[in-house]
Design an enzyme around this catalytic site. Sequence first.
Site, PDB file in Angstrom:
ATOM      1  N   ASN A  10      57.360 -48.057   3.719  1.00  0.00           N
ATOM      2  CA  ASN A  10      56.800 -48.131   2.367  1.00  0.00           C
ATOM      3  C   ASN A  10      56.639 -46.690   1.908  1.00  0.00           C
ATOM      4  OD1 ASN A  10      55.340 -48.378   0.040  1.00  0.00           O
ATOM      5  ND2 ASN A  10      53.490 -49.217   1.009  1.00  0.00           N
ATOM      6  N   LYS A  12      55.746 -45.570  -0.896  1.00  0.00           N
ATOM      7  CA  LYS A  12      54.676 -45.357  -1.896  1.00  0.00           C
ATOM      8  C   LYS A  12      55.219 -44.477  -3.031  1.00  0.00           C
ATOM      9  CE  LYS A  12      51.430 -46.267   1.751  1.00  0.00           C
ATOM     10  NZ  LYS A  12      50.100 -46.157   2.301  1.00  0.00           N
ATOM     11  N   HIS A  95      49.927 -55.029  -1.877  1.00  0.00           N
ATOM     12  CA  HIS A  95      49.489 -53.908  -1.051  1.00  0.00           C
ATOM     13  C   HIS A  95      48.060 -53.523  -1.431  1.00  0.00           C
ATOM     14  CE1 HIS A  95      49.207 -49.914   0.710  1.00  0.00           C
ATOM     15  NE2 HIS A  95      50.175 -50.288   1.517  1.00  0.00           N
ATOM     16  N   GLU A  97      46.715 -50.783  -1.901  1.00  0.00           N
ATOM     17  CA  GLU A  97      46.629 -49.751  -2.949  1.00  0.00           C
ATOM     18  C   GLU A  97      46.819 -50.365  -4.335  1.00  0.00           C
ATOM     19  OE1 GLU A  97      49.499 -47.120  -1.178  1.00  0.00           O
ATOM     20  OE2 GLU A  97      48.093 -46.773   0.463  1.00  0.00           O
ATOM     21  N   GLU A 167      47.502 -55.088   7.229  1.00  0.00           N
ATOM     22  CA  GLU A 167      47.224 -53.657   7.134  1.00  0.00           C
ATOM     23  C   GLU A 167      45.724 -53.428   6.942  1.00  0.00           C
ATOM     24  OE1 GLU A 167      50.909 -51.350   5.743  1.00  0.00           O
ATOM     25  OE2 GLU A 167      49.953 -52.105   3.933  1.00  0.00           O
ATOM     26  N   GLY A 173      46.872 -44.447   6.231  1.00  0.00           N
ATOM     27  CA  GLY A 173      46.894 -43.032   5.866  1.00  0.00           C
ATOM     28  C   GLY A 173      45.782 -42.218   6.506  1.00  0.00           C
ATOM     29  N   SER A 213      49.000 -46.336   9.842  1.00  0.00           N
ATOM     30  CA  SER A 213      49.189 -45.206  10.756  1.00  0.00           C
ATOM     31  C   SER A 213      50.148 -45.506  11.911  1.00  0.00           C
ATOM     32  CB  SER A 213      47.835 -44.702  11.288  1.00  0.00           C
ATOM     33  OG  SER A 213      47.024 -44.239  10.210  1.00  0.00           O
TER      34      SER A 213
END
Length: 250
Positions: A10, A12, A95, A97, A167, A173, A213
């Site tokens: 991904n 991003k 996702h 985010e 996730e 991250g 991660s």
Amino acid sequence: MARKKIIAGNWKMNKTPSEAAAFIRELAPMVAGAEAEVVCCVPAIDIVPAVEAAKGSDIRIGAENMYFEEKGAYTGEISPAMLADAGVSYVILGHSERREYFGETNETVNRKVKKAFEHGLVPIVCCGETLNQREQGITMDWIRQQIKIAFLGISAEQAAEAVIAYEPIWAIGTGKVATSEQAQEVCHGIRELIRELYGDSTAEAVRIQYGGSVAPANAAELFAQPDIDGGLVGGASLKPDFAKVVYYQG
Ligand code: 13P
């Protein structure tokens, strides 16, 4: 039948169109003939050059989002037909985010999952808890709710094709990867939920990824877990090192 592992990057909001094409060309020979399915989910503007660069390789291109309407006055959005026509195979939906910064809800994710299937796109449906939720002991309740709503109105045949990405938000991250036990526990819980909703054959077919991660150093242990069928990889998918995650068995 054993499930085929799926390792998806991904990206991003990283890489320009020309960087995307150059990176795919660099990665392609490194992952040629890999046992796992390899997907790069790229920003919308990178899709066309990425698909072009991936032609004839074992890399499939995915999108990071899409809208749930067919067409019309939705300035700035991308439709499922546009993705399908451009040669996209997978689309990440829900996702964390997008949920946090762009108002995505379980209901909009569900509308998108339905639309993706209508257009022959395979959704990578994301779920995951915050650190606070984990500490409160409600991880599995939260994830069951996310997945149950995302899959409303989805048939067993469609669900069997889907990819679910677990996730944990606290692992994204942060370099703070979930332990393989933590990741396996939740991925197992997700498979049991799919079993409750659709039965054994769908539960055994659906692929469940871990994300948060993931890196060359931890991929082997995570992907060896019985209910983890690969990974959704952020930061480590931006470098040629991504090939080491694809070849996690060493
Ligand atoms: P990182 O691998 O950078 O933690 O990102 C995970 C992720 O959000 C993939 O969708």
